[in-house]
Each structure stands twice: as structure tokens, then as C-alpha cells.
Write a protein that holds these residues in place. Structure first.
Motif, PDB file in Angstrom:
ATOM      1  N   THR A 191       4.271   2.448  -8.027  1.00  0.00           N
ATOM      2  CA  THR A 191       5.169   1.458  -7.431  1.00  0.00           C
ATOM      3  C   THR A 191       5.802   2.020  -6.168  1.00  0.00           C
ATOM      4  N   ALA A 192       6.253   3.248  -6.227  1.00  0.00           N
ATOM      5  CA  ALA A 192       6.928   3.870  -5.082  1.00  0.00           C
ATOM      6  C   ALA A 192       5.953   4.315  -3.995  1.00  0.00           C
ATOM      7  N   VAL A 193       4.731   4.632  -4.382  1.00  0.00           N
ATOM      8  CA  VAL A 193       3.707   5.087  -3.425  1.00  0.00           C
ATOM      9  C   VAL A 193       2.476   4.205  -3.606  1.00  0.00           C
ATOM     10  N   SER A 194       2.231   3.358  -2.628  1.00  0.00           N
ATOM     11  CA  SER A 194       1.088   2.441  -2.695  1.00  0.00           C
ATOM     12  C   SER A 194       0.414   2.433  -1.327  1.00  0.00           C
ATOM     13  N   PRO A 195      -0.807   1.926  -1.247  1.00  0.00           N
ATOM     14  CA  PRO A 195      -1.489   1.911   0.056  1.00  0.00           C
ATOM     15  C   PRO A 195      -0.678   1.210   1.145  1.00  0.00           C
ATOM     16  N   GLY A 196       0.083   0.199   0.769  1.00  0.00           N
ATOM     17  CA  GLY A 196       0.841  -0.535   1.766  1.00  0.00           C
ATOM     18  C   GLY A 196       2.137   0.114   2.195  1.00  0.00           C
ATOM     19  N   SER A 197       2.577   1.137   1.451  1.00  0.00           N
ATOM     20  CA  SER A 197       3.887   1.734   1.764  1.00  0.00           C
ATOM     21  C   SER A 197       3.811   3.202   2.160  1.00  0.00           C
ATOM     22  N   THR A 198       2.645   3.798   2.041  1.00  0.00           N
ATOM     23  CA  THR A 198       2.540   5.239   2.284  1.00  0.00           C
ATOM     24  C   THR A 198       2.988   5.621   3.698  1.00  0.00           C
ATOM     25  N   GLU A 199       2.577   4.805   4.656  1.00  0.00           N
ATOM     26  CA  GLU A 199       2.891   5.129   6.055  1.00  0.00           C
ATOM     27  C   GLU A 199       4.397   5.253   6.279  1.00  0.00           C
ATOM     28  N   ALA A 200       5.180   4.489   5.530  1.00  0.00           N
ATOM     29  CA  ALA A 200       6.638   4.509   5.710  1.00  0.00           C
ATOM     30  C   ALA A 200       7.215   5.898   5.472  1.00  0.00           C
ATOM     31  N   TYR A 201       6.634   6.653   4.528  1.00  0.00           N
ATOM     32  CA  TYR A 201       7.122   8.011   4.264  1.00  0.00           C
ATOM     33  C   TYR A 201       6.965   8.887   5.507  1.00  0.00           C
ATOM     34  N   PHE A 202       5.819   8.782   6.161  1.00  0.00           N
ATOM     35  CA  PHE A 202       5.534   9.705   7.263  1.00  0.00           C
ATOM     36  C   PHE A 202       6.171   9.249   8.580  1.00  0.00           C
ATOM     37  N   LEU A 203       6.370   7.950   8.754  1.00  0.00           N
ATOM     38  CA  LEU A 203       7.135   7.476   9.911  1.00  0.00           C
ATOM     39  C   LEU A 203       8.584   7.953   9.791  1.00  0.00           C
ATOM     40  N   PHE A 204       9.129   7.892   8.587  1.00  0.00           N
ATOM     41  CA  PHE A 204      10.490   8.377   8.351  1.00  0.00           C
ATOM     42  C   PHE A 204      10.556   9.882   8.603  1.00  0.00           C
TER      43      PHE A 204
END
Length: 282
Positions: A191-204
Motif C-alpha cells: 500500500t505504501a510502496v506501489s508502482p504509482g507512488s514509488t517516484e514520490a519517495y525519490f523526488l522527495f
């Protein structure tokens, strides 16, 4: 009936039974490189007889009939689907491995896919981080995060938690950590790490100049600083020991014990860029 005819009849009657005589039924969810690696580790250390079945090879699979006719002493479930199927029967004890979302219907022993959180906290301390952001789904990772909190309380690490209940919530929850953390700890939580949200971690990570400590090597190429990776082959070996203990009649603790071995990988470019303490020698 002559004695010879009787012996021939007995011989051919026993052939199927002898051919299917084995101790462990290894039930694998599907063909998968990671599963295969764990199975190789299991077979490396388990010395008894094994029959392996991959569920996706069968359109109609009747485990109850197999256990009734073949009498395996133990079922080794590999993956979430295999564990679910294995626990629908009640005749044979079950142990498991490679089940990320393991929620056994009945008490069962196994080897988890989650490393002891103490390993991650140790890495974060070595990097020089104190405030660590963690996103998690309470339904999937609540117990793990609770243990991490207890361990962090004995260190200088302070976990800054954000609950997510759907993958779409992740980017906003990461953004809410702006200015509040020195690092992000990425959990193997779907839920916290999905294909659609992974990029958000590295942009942050780039915007806030904080490292991401993760669980999979693939994320290093996306900008992660450190990955602590499970050793699938060793998980298989670890489960082989547990399986033998069960077959020997020894009492086992319920639940999944953490993998005993982890491999540390670093992205040295990111470590230098963020001026983190080196993990050389790990």
C-alpha cells in the motif's frame, strides 16, 4: 491364484504408492525467480524426500485429495497463494516462506520476508540520521512498525509515522514530511510502496536532500541510498532447518521468524552527494 500371480499383483499394486512416497509436499504459488531461489536453498539443506507442485501449472487442484492419498508429513508453502491453499486442509502441518502478506488461518511457523527492524535502525544510525519518516498501512505492517517503534525507543532514532490506507495517499503523506525528517525508510508494504507512488519517495529525497533506505536493490538505481536485501537462498535453508525440527516433533514458535541473513547494497554516489557517513565494511 498361484503364488507367482499373487506376487505380481502385489508388486504392481504397490508401484504407485512407492512412486509417490515422500515426506514433504512443497507447494509453490507460481513460477518465479525469487521462489525458485528459495526452493533451491530448501533442497540444499533438507535431506528428506520432496514432491514439488506449482499451483499455476494446474487448472483444477485438489490438495485435500492429494494429502488423503499420498500422506505427506509436512507441507512447505512457498508464497501467499500457496499458504492460503495449504491451510484449507487440516490433515497435514504447514510451514511457509516467501509470503509477504502472510496471515495464516491457523497457527503456523515459517520464515518471514521482513528483516528484523533492528537491522534498518542500525543502518540509519550509521548514516547519521535521527528523524526517520515511515509510511505504512496498519493492516499490512502495523505489527512490524510497532516492533520498530519499540526498538527505536532504545536508540537515538525517532520514527515519524504516516499511515496510508490506499496507494493514492502515499505522495501526499510523503509531502507532509517536508522539513520534518532526515531520512525515509521504505517498507515492503504494497500500500505504501506501489508502482504509482514509488517516484514520490525519490523526488522527495532529491528536494529535501534526505536518503531513502529501502528493501530492494532496484530502488538504488532510482536514487535510493542504501538497500537491505533478503537472501532468498538462505531463507530456503533456514526453512529447511525449521521443517526438520517440525518433523522431529519439536515445538515451534508460531508466526514468521525474520530472515537471519541480509545483504547490504549502497549507492555510493547518493551517499557522497548527501554527505552521509559511509557504510564501508558492512
Amino acid at each position: 491364484m498361484s503364488l507367482l500371480r499373487l506376487l505380481v499383483l502385489v508388486f504392481f499394486t504397490l508401484i504407485p504408492t512407492l512412486a509417490l512416497a515422500y515426506d514433504v509436499l512443497l507447494l509453490q504459488s507460481m513460477h518465479d525467480k525469487g521462489y525458485d531461489e528459495a526452493v533451491r536453498g530448501f533442497k540444499r539443506d533438507y535431506r528428506g524426500s520432496v514432491r514439488r507442485i506449482v499451483l499455476t501449472d494446474y487448472a483444477d487442484f485438489d490438495l485435500t485429495r492429494i494429502t488423503r492419498e499420498e500422506h505427506p508429513k509436512l507441507i512447505v508453502a512457498v508464497g501467499d497463494r500457496a499458504l492460503e491453499v495449504a491451510q484449507k486442509q487440516h490433515a497435514t502441518p504447514v510451514v511457509y516462506m516467501m509470503a509477504l502478506n502472510a496471515k495464516p488461518r491457523r497457527p503456523a511457523s515459517g520464515v518471514s520476508m521482513l528483516l528484523d527492524p533492528a537491522r534498518y535502525l542500525s543502518v540509519l544510525e550509521e548514516l547519521g540520521c535521527e528523524r526517520v519518516g515511515v509510511l505504512y498501512d496498519p493492516a499490512r505492517s502495523g505489527a512490524y512498525v510497532k516492533r520498530a517503534l519499540a526498538l527505536a525507543g532504545r536508540s537515538r532514532i525517532r520514527l515519524v509515522l504516516r499511515e496510508v490506507h490506499a496507494p493514492k495517499e502515499t505522495p501526499a503523506m510523503i509531502a507532509s514530511l517536508k522539513g520534518k525528517v532526515d531520512a525515509l525508510w521504505m517498507l515492503p508494504d504494497t500500500t505504501a510502496v506501489s508502482p504509482g507512488s514509488t517516484e514520490a519517495y525519490f523526488l522527495f529525497s532529491q528536494a529535501e536532500r534526505v536518503p531513502v533506505v529501502t528493501f530492494a536493490e532496484v530502488y538504488l538505481s532510482m536514487g535510493g541510498a542504501v538497500a537491505l536485501i533478503i537472501d532468498r537462498y538462505d531463507i530456503g535453508r533456514q526453512l529447511a532447518e525449521l521443517a526438520q525440527n517440525v518433523l522431529d516433533g519439536n515445538q515451534q514458535d508460531e508466526g514468521g521468524e525474520p530472515p537471519r541473513r541480509a545483504v547490504t547494497r549502497t549507492n555510493e554516489g547518493v551517499v557522497r552527494q548527501l554527505r552521509l557517513n559511509s557504510l564501508a565494511g558492512r
